[in-house]
Design a protein around this motif. Structure first.
Motif, PDB file in Angstrom:
ATOM      1  N   GLN A  28       1.509  -1.120   0.035  1.00  0.00           N
ATOM      2  CA  GLN A  28       0.194   0.162  -0.282  1.00  0.00           C
ATOM      3  C   GLN A  28       0.929   1.141   0.011  1.00  0.00           C
ATOM      4  O   GLN A  28       0.572   2.025  -0.627  1.00  0.00           O
ATOM      5  CB  GLN A  28      -0.900  -0.345   1.040  1.00  0.00           C
ATOM      6  N   TRP A  29       2.053   0.829   0.529  1.00  0.00           N
ATOM      7  CA  TRP A  29       2.725   2.274   0.833  1.00  0.00           C
ATOM      8  C   TRP A  29       3.128   2.658  -1.504  1.00  0.00           C
ATOM      9  O   TRP A  29       3.751   4.018  -0.538  1.00  0.00           O
ATOM     10  CB  TRP A  29       3.724   2.310   1.637  1.00  0.00           C
ATOM     11  N   ARG A  30       3.519   2.079  -2.356  1.00  0.00           N
ATOM     12  CA  ARG A  30       3.668   1.744  -2.999  1.00  0.00           C
ATOM     13  C   ARG A  30       2.603   3.189  -3.542  1.00  0.00           C
ATOM     14  O   ARG A  30       1.685   2.218  -4.340  1.00  0.00           O
ATOM     15  CB  ARG A  30       4.371   0.169  -3.730  1.00  0.00           C
ATOM     16  N   SER A  31       2.781   3.805  -4.240  1.00  0.00           N
ATOM     17  CA  SER A  31       1.993   5.045  -5.363  1.00  0.00           C
ATOM     18  C   SER A  31       1.868   4.751  -6.438  1.00  0.00           C
ATOM     19  O   SER A  31       0.439   5.079  -7.471  1.00  0.00           O
ATOM     20  CB  SER A  31       2.626   6.571  -5.056  1.00  0.00           C
ATOM     21  N   ASP A  32       3.170   4.001  -7.348  1.00  0.00           N
ATOM     22  CA  ASP A  32       2.889   2.854  -8.514  1.00  0.00           C
ATOM     23  C   ASP A  32       2.154   1.805  -8.822  1.00  0.00           C
ATOM     24  O   ASP A  32       1.823   1.418  -9.680  1.00  0.00           O
ATOM     25  CB  ASP A  32       4.219   2.691  -9.180  1.00  0.00           C
ATOM     26  N   LEU A  33       1.193   1.418  -7.210  1.00  0.00           N
ATOM     27  CA  LEU A  33       0.654  -0.477  -7.778  1.00  0.00           C
ATOM     28  C   LEU A  33      -0.541  -0.254  -7.095  1.00  0.00           C
ATOM     29  O   LEU A  33      -1.197   0.552  -6.140  1.00  0.00           O
ATOM     30  CB  LEU A  33       1.578  -1.315  -6.940  1.00  0.00           C
TER      31      LEU A  33
END
Length: 134
Positions: A28-33
């Motif tokens: 969830q911390w990944r803005s691209d996934l």
């Protein structure tokens, strides 16, 4: 082949950084996934926000030291190495190196104009810094 590396000092201990980077159950911390599906201990699939998939095979996972994997999707194959070290101040230094091989020669030429590995790496580091602030 395209190759890019990035180094950063993160204001967190090495255990915390390692646990965030290597925990594929928490994307969830990944803005691209939008999602990560874990296949088994050494294989997972990442889904971008627009549904594009990339398959990963973990090659090395030396706790608090080295995380390495191969990746492949319909457009490219690649290899990623992440090195982790603790600084004298108790912060964490990361060195990430990414190599991509674009499958289609025409796409290879076009990718220089539309896809920057360095920008992708910088966004990853920014996302990681934001997660560490929580």
């Amino acid at each position: 082949m395209r190759k890019s590396s990035i180094t950063a000092i993160l204001d967190a201990d090495i255990q915390k950084v390692w646990n965030i980077v290597t925990n594929n159950e928490n994307h969830q911390w990944r803005s691209d996934l939008s999602e990560i599906k874990i296949i088994d201990d050494n294989h997972f699939v990442e889904y971008t926000k627009d549904g594009f998939t990339t398959e990963f095979t973990i090659k090395v996972k030396e706790q608090y030291r080295k995380y390495e994997f191969d990746m492949e999707n319909q457009n490219m194959t690649g290899h990623w190495v992440g090195l982790f070290s603790e600084t004298e101040e108790g912060t964490t230094k990361i060195d990430f190196v990414e190599e991509l091989y674009i499958k289609n020669p025409l796409m290879e030429m076009l990718s220089y104009f539309v896809m920057s590995i360095k920008n992708i790496q910088e966004r990853y580091i920014e996302d990681l810094r934001n997660e560490l602030k929580k």
